[in-house]
Scaffold this active site. Structure first.
Site, PDB file in Angstrom:
ATOM      1  N   LYS A  29      40.436 -40.788 -64.309  1.00 48.13           N
ATOM      2  CA  LYS A  29      40.103 -41.422 -65.580  1.00 48.13           C
ATOM      3  C   LYS A  29      39.550 -40.398 -66.562  1.00 48.13           C
ATOM      4  CE  LYS A  29      38.734 -45.573 -64.989  1.00 48.13           C
ATOM      5  NZ  LYS A  29      37.807 -46.432 -64.249  1.00 48.13           N
ATOM      6  N   ARG A  99      31.418 -45.821 -65.977  1.00 49.04           N
ATOM      7  CA  ARG A  99      32.441 -46.155 -64.962  1.00 49.04           C
ATOM      8  C   ARG A  99      32.563 -45.036 -63.943  1.00 49.04           C
ATOM      9  NH1 ARG A  99      35.193 -47.842 -69.829  1.00 49.04           N
ATOM     10  NH2 ARG A  99      35.988 -49.980 -69.667  1.00 49.04           N
ATOM     11  N   GLY A 108      36.840 -50.152 -54.567  1.00 49.08           N
ATOM     12  CA  GLY A 108      35.792 -50.142 -53.555  1.00 49.08           C
ATOM     13  C   GLY A 108      34.534 -49.492 -54.082  1.00 49.08           C
ATOM     14  N   MET A 110      31.968 -48.384 -57.577  1.00 47.06           N
ATOM     15  CA  MET A 110      31.237 -49.218 -58.532  1.00 47.06           C
ATOM     16  C   MET A 110      32.123 -49.812 -59.619  1.00 47.06           C
ATOM     17  SD  MET A 110      27.894 -48.366 -60.766  1.00 47.06           S
ATOM     18  CE  MET A 110      28.845 -48.232 -62.256  1.00 47.06           C
ATOM     19  N   ARG A 343      48.891 -46.010 -70.755  1.00 43.24           N
ATOM     20  CA  ARG A 343      49.426 -45.763 -69.404  1.00 43.24           C
ATOM     21  C   ARG A 343      50.893 -46.172 -69.383  1.00 43.24           C
ATOM     22  NH1 ARG A 343      45.946 -50.702 -66.696  1.00 43.24           N
ATOM     23  NH2 ARG A 343      46.620 -52.253 -68.202  1.00 43.24           N
ATOM     24  N   HIS A 459      65.452 -65.663 -37.328  1.00 39.99           N
ATOM     25  CA  HIS A 459      66.849 -66.042 -37.545  1.00 39.99           C
ATOM     26  C   HIS A 459      67.064 -66.527 -38.963  1.00 39.99           C
ATOM     27  CE1 HIS A 459      70.271 -68.906 -37.402  1.00 39.99           C
ATOM     28  NE2 HIS A 459      70.802 -67.928 -36.692  1.00 39.99           N
ATOM     29  N   SER A 795      74.290 -46.272 -34.150  1.00 42.34           N
ATOM     30  CA  SER A 795      73.720 -47.038 -35.250  1.00 42.34           C
ATOM     31  C   SER A 795      72.384 -47.561 -34.757  1.00 42.34           C
ATOM     32  CB  SER A 795      74.656 -48.181 -35.644  1.00 42.34           C
ATOM     33  OG  SER A 795      74.075 -48.916 -36.690  1.00 42.34           O
ATOM     34  N   CYS A 862      71.228 -49.963 -38.961  1.00 48.67           N
ATOM     35  CA  CYS A 862      71.723 -51.259 -39.405  1.00 48.67           C
ATOM     36  C   CYS A 862      70.682 -52.348 -39.230  1.00 48.67           C
ATOM     37  CB  CYS A 862      73.034 -51.618 -38.700  1.00 48.67           C
ATOM     38  SG  CYS A 862      72.841 -51.803 -36.932  1.00 48.67           S
ATOM     39  N   TYR A 882      74.152 -42.541 -42.889  1.00 50.00           N
ATOM     40  CA  TYR A 882      74.199 -43.692 -43.801  1.00 50.00           C
ATOM     41  C   TYR A 882      73.161 -44.735 -43.416  1.00 50.00           C
ATOM     42  CZ  TYR A 882      76.630 -46.223 -40.112  1.00 50.00           C
ATOM     43  OH  TYR A 882      76.935 -46.827 -38.929  1.00 50.00           O
TER      44      TYR A 882
END
Lengths: 905, 905
Positions: A29, A99, A108, A110, A343, A459, A795, A862, A882
């Site tokens: 920051k 800050r 986490g 301040m 930003r 499934h 595969s 796969c 691949y």
């Protein structure tokens, strides 16, 4: 630290002592604020206390290093000068925010303290200046609360109790209905509460407030939650947090004030236009809160043309500087424009793609940068219908976002009903406890699928994603009563035929109909994908079981089929009957083969064949019936994929999946196949498995029943020959699943090749084909140097490999995997993103061992991970050829593969 | 090969050209015959054609190398001289046998041809000499059949048809009822059949017969079955097979002839005495066939004192020479003694142990040799009761020999009945489709267990072995009707109360009662075990869940408990009720913990606790009730194992295993716990898992419900403190099961340690303990370098590790693993002997990675493999510290560990 060492860095007034490269010292920051200030962006002035000071402070057990106080005082003076205001001066008070900010963004620590500098006399000055006592007492009581809670550890709850009492006394409902006098009373109460819990009076001196706040920021570096966060995210080697002290500016000091948010391009469409909204005489939170309706940015030109001109010029400049669409917050305080933040702007997938392509055309960024500007997962939005973002949703409950998209339909509770209602022209959502291959028809008929059980790769989830169909799975708090045709969530009951909506992206189950919007693929999309294709090294194939899926995936750019599952083909229409008939004859048929192989004389063999004649006819007859179906399936798929390779996986699921579990269906099977219901039930019980995942399936079926794979191999090759004769290029790759050892592969493969050679002989022609194996059993990866001697390709079936390596059943893990991710044991669900540490190690071993004996070995993936960006990056790094994924993830995979190629140069 | 190179090696007449070291050149059989001959053992003379000749023959595509014919002819001459007979001489014919024999014993090659040298005129000579035409034609027709079938490929079936026709014509049932004339007719028929199928006349010339037989031996080297055998057994680098041509001797040429078998010690008891039996005027096969009753060897002293003296002198000499008990075949032809074979004698376990110890005392062998002389698996015989070997058995069917021993009892079909009948003083065998932890009580009450489903490591098998109880599992062709309280095998029906017998060593299910014999451990057994203990490097612990098992194992020499499972303790007596009560409250209790951890104010937390007060009381109350039970369990086990380490595995099975599956039991649970049956059913359904093996179990339970492991840790440490106070040494090792990642281990371990520290604080004392983990999930082995940072010991749970690495469920694999072993995909069932190639690779990785970060890491194995000799050898080689196995396998493991230490010096 030497006394005269620089510890505090000033920014403001178009200058700064730091810059963007000094993140380690100033925190993210602080470095950004310095950078903006240097660029001449009018950010409110301030200063940053370096991260090294935090380290010093902690080493000194909470003492300020020598020289820090004087440097802070000097900078406060400088700030007062730049802002033309003075800390604690009632007539012209400087208020600041404080800050934390480390080199790496890190929740986490301040929270922010705003309006530091307020005290009893400053408040009087503000009232005198603004004539708004209510405003003044309101910000004062908020400051005491925030300072007490965040800096001094006097819990917010205590203050909340006091204001609640004040509201009860004043007989009002909300804070904003308290008048100035009442708020003044609240301020007094707050000060008393502060004194009681902190043990001292609320500090009236601005510098004293500042010192305490700075200490609180330093102390917050070692809070358990901050340490936990660093530990979980492997953040090490940081000195500490910086402290940013910045002047407050107000957009709510009168009608020459305002505040707003703006984007350098339209974040929704990507169009190059100034975009944003603002409110006059308001604070930033008012824009967000939505109580007053903000005005479109253009209107600012009318209200404050100078500020507008200045703002848009800045927007153009900052976009050029950062080479990306900017999202900026601004405040106008008494006509003076301040930029509070800029930003990279969040954007929709459509906007991301358009911006990327446009910026390349504008020569603002390179193609490579453009590729990194779109989040692969975002693309999903572009491919599925979505809910109208403005529509209201009556969300009943939330489950796993198993397959993205939006679906609206009438609830039905069985696959049969789904098919019947669909035939009647209705739109249905299939609601099941869980789905099984028997439900395929119903899933196909439904627009969305909702299940109470099963995880992201259950499934239901896998099939739904393959179909590009919305699915919410594992919604554990719905109670389904299939018999009564209803389900409930708490007290809400949904009966058959009631309308519900599913948000497959958010996992929401919604009551009633939510209006949807269909996707349209822009021209930029094609251009963007073409850029990706130039860069990537990984091939991208698709998992497709039908010509429809194959065509769709080809449309999305798939370069072949990496996984064509054949089990669903065994369910379609009438085919299930020969399949079931075969299963009923299987045991006797196998006994016959066994006894014949044990017999020593031709005569004995003949006698055995006679004994089992019925079973033989039934088993072989069933396969004969299935052959033309399978041939037709493969012919259609080969045509759809002409010129591209098609990997067909031979039958994989355990046979019991083809038998009906429910009594009625068992009775139907008995009728159809002319056996007693008891016989059907016995077969179901005989084939029951405790752990079907680890049961009699995959190539193990072929070890017991070689004839099944022979039939499939024949169908594949006959189809390939037919399609080739029709003038198309066919590249069949036969894949043998669930291999655990090379001896197993050799046995099954020899049978398959023998059958293929028979077909060649019969047809008097030959075609090229490959035979390879899935690597999905850990043992196959561990012994890949042996397995590769018999395989032309590997595969990696990482779904099963993950299940077996981690010992999680994907259908059951939903119940506890949440706890695992919550405790940080696994950062993400290993069925969504490949566990690179554990499963990945096996994959790497498999590749290295495999290539060590067979350099030409073609290697792909796969499993579901083949469509997940972080996993694709892994596949690139370990040298796969691949990835293969469901049709709707093909574009995602193309982008992710391109990003992987760029990231690992 | 040079023409004059030696290709044929003679033996006989007390001399030989070869010896025992020349196996490569002469094959195993040839080298042994040469050795015996050199030793002066009166073996019938003969010669061996070297293996190198086979190689030459194959390279020349079936031609004899130059010089071979003349060397063979020379050796035939020599043989004729030594034997005083001549090939083809009707008045004094030499007959020979022809056999194959490679350097490694290898089935699959050519069978033996006997009586080569017979022809039409020799037969006449034999008739003239013996006056026994029937005998002559019988050996002639046998020779034509054998020669035709084995040498010329004219199938035995054709000859069988002809003799069958002859018997029909003669109206007799068996071959031996045909008279001389009829047999002469058969000989003619056989010669005609030979001519028809071979295309030439049956050869009358002895040398021609011999050449063809030699060729057949050479050709058999390349038969597919021989190649397959070499491939499966990794036999490479051999030149080919040797051919052994040896003179025939006859024990059936008159009353000065005889034949017999003898042992240098008693193979049943090991006692040092001449042992054996013989028949006068008979062939070897007559002794075996059991038509005539042989006489004990001592009687030979009376009948033929000279031969007896010569034989016993030879026995003494050969035992000394070979330094092992010899099993010899002898024939006396016209008063002359011939030794046909001598080899190490097969013996019972008792005999093996006694011989080993005695021979050390006699200074015949060293202690090290003695240790290699007993097969570890054999010891099992000594520890379990066994069926009287003389008793008749009415075997109904055969299943898996899941737990050795012999059991006789009345069939019952539920655990409850088993317990009730036991209480009535009855002896029962529990017959179940499969067993589950609910059946423990019944299994304990029964003397044997019979299941229709499940493999060698199914619940029934593992528990039975732990209990040292006979079990036959996975008997797939019994059909159980629990309701009607009966089972059937084919047409045989066994009703409740009917007597059956189980042979757990052979896997037999026997109708009725078979008498049993109890085991007695000899003094030699203790001495033998002590020898083993001096040599072995591996520790041997036991898997024991009860003080009874622990004591028994300690008696067998266990050096601690390597696996004390705690799940069975949750079933015993009244305890199941708090367990079930806890399960019913678990979901709400977890929700409470979750919501409290998410809540931000103490007030909210209190409100949440109030909402869930009932669930909290129920869950925590249940654990409070379980604590004293568990403490008592551990106290008793620690006492039984005082001074030795005890590894306690915290709760492992999924919670649904503690709920009743059957309707009646569910109703009972509802009554006991005062909920509706529907509620019970819902809970059962909610906890249902598709693949419980890979489900919510092991440490995963502790991630969701930390309180369960805390209760167990407290019980262990409180028990340990109490036992220590009573003056005993306690070494508790707490083992956390099913770990997949170090983060998971750390989370669970931190909780356990926290609880232990609380106990220490409360009791104001401390004791030493260890915390370690099972390595049974492949991921844990793959990341063992991480896991070892948090573990003081590893115990490889190779049952689960095998399941997950190979992808086999041990409960389901029984259905198809047979096919795998049959096809040679796996040489043995991987649940019986560790799969060293695949699973073993993971174990090795786990050990290396683990020790790479923690050199002191103690490593053991506690899967079923810990009691299997080949696996124990593996454990020794990879450097484990100990193996742990069921009590009854402890002596086996001690011996196997000693053998491993000797084999891998």
């Amino acid at each position: 630290m030497a006394k005269n060492k620089k510890m505090v860095y000033f920014f403001g007034g178009g200058k700064a002592e730091g810059n963007a490269t000094m993140k380690e010292l100033l925190g993210g920051k602080g470095a950004n604020l310095a950078e903006m200030s240097s660029l001449g962006v009018p950010v409110p002035g301030g200063f940053t206390i370096a991260t090294s000071v935090c380290d010093e402070y902690n080493k000194k057990k909470g003492k300020w290093p020598a020289g820090l106080l004087s440097q802070v005082e000097t900078n406060v003076k400088k700030l007062e000068k730049v802002m033309g205001a003075k800390l604690g001066d009632p007539s012209n008070p400087l208020l600041v925010s404080v800050r934390s900010g480390a080199a790496v963004s890190m929740p986490g620590m301040m929270d922010t303290v705003l309006n530091l500098g307020l005290n009893d006399s400053v408040i009087e000055g503000i009232i005198a200046k603004t004539g708004n006592a209510r405003f003044a007492y309101d910000i004062y009581r908020r400051f005491i609360d925030m300072f007490g809670d965040v800096v001094m550890g006097c819990h917010h709850e205590h203050f909340e109790k006091a204001i609640h009492a004040a509201k009860v006394k004043a007989k009002v409902e909300v804070d904003s209905d308290l008048n100035a006098d009442q708020l003044k009373g609240v301020v007094d109460k707050y000060k008393a509460i502060y004194k009681k819990h902190v043990g001292r009076m609320f500090p009236q001196d601005g510098m004293a407030q500042l010192k305490l706040a700075v200490n609180a920021v330093f102390d917050s570096w070692n809070l358990p939650r901050a340490e936990k966060y660093r530990q979980l995210n492997n953040i090490t080697g940081l000195l500490g947090t910086a402290v940013n002290v910045q002047a407050m500016v107000f957009g709510n000091m009168g009608n020459d004030c305002g505040t707003g948010v703006c984007f350098t391009r339209n974040p929704s469409t990507g169009k190059k236009e100034f975009y944003g909204e603002f409110l006059m005489n308001a604070q930033g939170e008012d824009v967000v809160a939505g109580i007053r309706t903000p005005l479109p940015l253009k209107k600012l030109n009318k209200v404050m043309p100078k500020a507008y001109k200045e703002l848009t010029a800045l927007m153009t400049r900052l976009e050029k500087h950062y080479k990306d669409m900017q999202d900026m917050e601004f405040t106008i305080q008494q006509k003076k424009l301040y930029i509070l933040q800029t930003r990279g702007g969040k954007r929709t997938a459509a906007a991301a793609v358009k911006c990327a392509v446009d910026m390349v055309n504008e020569k603002l960024i390179t193609r490579k940068t453009a590729i990194t500007r779109v989040e692969p997962d975002q693309l999903d939005q572009l491919l599925h219908p979505s809910f109208d973002s403005k529509a209201k949703r009556d969300v009943m409950t939330t489950g796993l976002p198993a397959s993205p998209g939006a679906a609206v339909g009438q609830a039905v509770f069985t696959a049969d009903t789904a098919e019947a209602w669909k035939a009647d022209g209705k739109t249905v959502i299939l609601v099941r406890l869980e789905t099984s291959p028997e439900d395929i028809g119903g899933m196909d008929a439904a627009v969305g699928i909702l299940t109470a059980r099963g995880g992201m790769t259950s499934h239901a989830a896998v099939v739904a994603r393959g179909m590009g169909k919305c699915c919410v799975a594992g919604v554990s708090d719905i109670v389904i009563n299939e018999k009564a045709k209803k389900f409930s969530v708490g007290k809400t009951v949904i009966k058959q035929g009631d309308w519900i909506s599913l948000d497959g992206t958010a996992g929401q189950v919604i009551k009633g109909k939510v209006p949807t919007v269909e996707p349209k693929l822009s021209g930029e999309f094609g251009k963007f994908m073409a850029m990706c294709d130039k860069v990537r090294k990984l091939g991208v194939r698709t998992n497709a079981d039908t010509p429809q899926d194959a065509k769709r995936a080809r449309g999305f750019g798939a370069e072949g089929i990496g996984l064509c599952r054949t089990e669903h083909m065994f369910f379609e229409g009438e085919r299930i009957w020969p399949v079931r008939s075969m299963i009923l004859a299987a045991e006797d048929y196998t006994k016959m083969l066994q006894e014949i192989s044990d017999a020593s004389t031709p005569k004995e063999k003949k006698a055995i064949a006679r004994t089992y004649a019925v079973a033989k006819k039934q088993f072989e007859g069933a396969l004969k019936k299935l052959l033309p179906y399978q041939r037709r399936d493969f012919t259609a798929i080969f045509k759809a994929m002409a010129g591209l390779p098609v990997t067909v996986r031979l039958l994989d699921p355990p046979l019991h999946e083809f038998l009906p579990q429910e009594k009625d269906n068992q009775a139907e099977m008995a009728r159809r196949l002319k056996v007693t219901p008891r016989r059907v039930k016995e077969e179901v019980e005989k084939l029951h498995e405790f752990n079907p995942m680890l049961g009699h399936r995959g190539c193990r079926l072929a070890v017991t029943y070689p004839a099944i794979y022979r039939m499939q191999a024949r169908a594949i090759i006959e189809a390939a020959i037919a399609v080739k004769k029709a003038g198309k290029v066919v590249l069949p790759e036969i894949m043998i699943p669930l291999i655990g050892s090379v001896e197993e592969l050799k046995l099954v493969k020899d049978d398959v090749i023998d059958e293929i050679n028979q077909v060649f002989k019969e047809k008097k022609t030959k075609i090229k084909y490959m035979i390879g194996t899935m690597i999905e059993v850990p043992r196959a990866a561990l012994t890949a140097d042996l397995v590769a001697k018999e395989a032309e390709f590997f595969s990696f079936g990482t779904n099963d490999l993950t299940q077996m390596t981690m010992g999680f059943s994907r259908d059951d893990a939903g119940k506890f995997l949440g706890d695992y991710v919550k405790h940080g044991i696994y950062a993400v669900d290993p069925f969504q993103a490949l566990d690179q540490t554990g499963v990945g190690k096996l994959v790497e071993m498999g590749i290295q061992l495999g290539r060590s004996v067979n350099k030409k070995l073609k290697i792909g993936i796969c499993g579901e991970h083949g469509g997940e960006p972080a996993s694709i990056d892994f596949c690139h790094r370990v040298g796969m050829n691949y990835v293969s994924c469901s049709p709707f993830r093909v574009p995602i995979a193309r982008l992710a593969a391109a990003q992987a190629a760029l990231a690992n140069k």
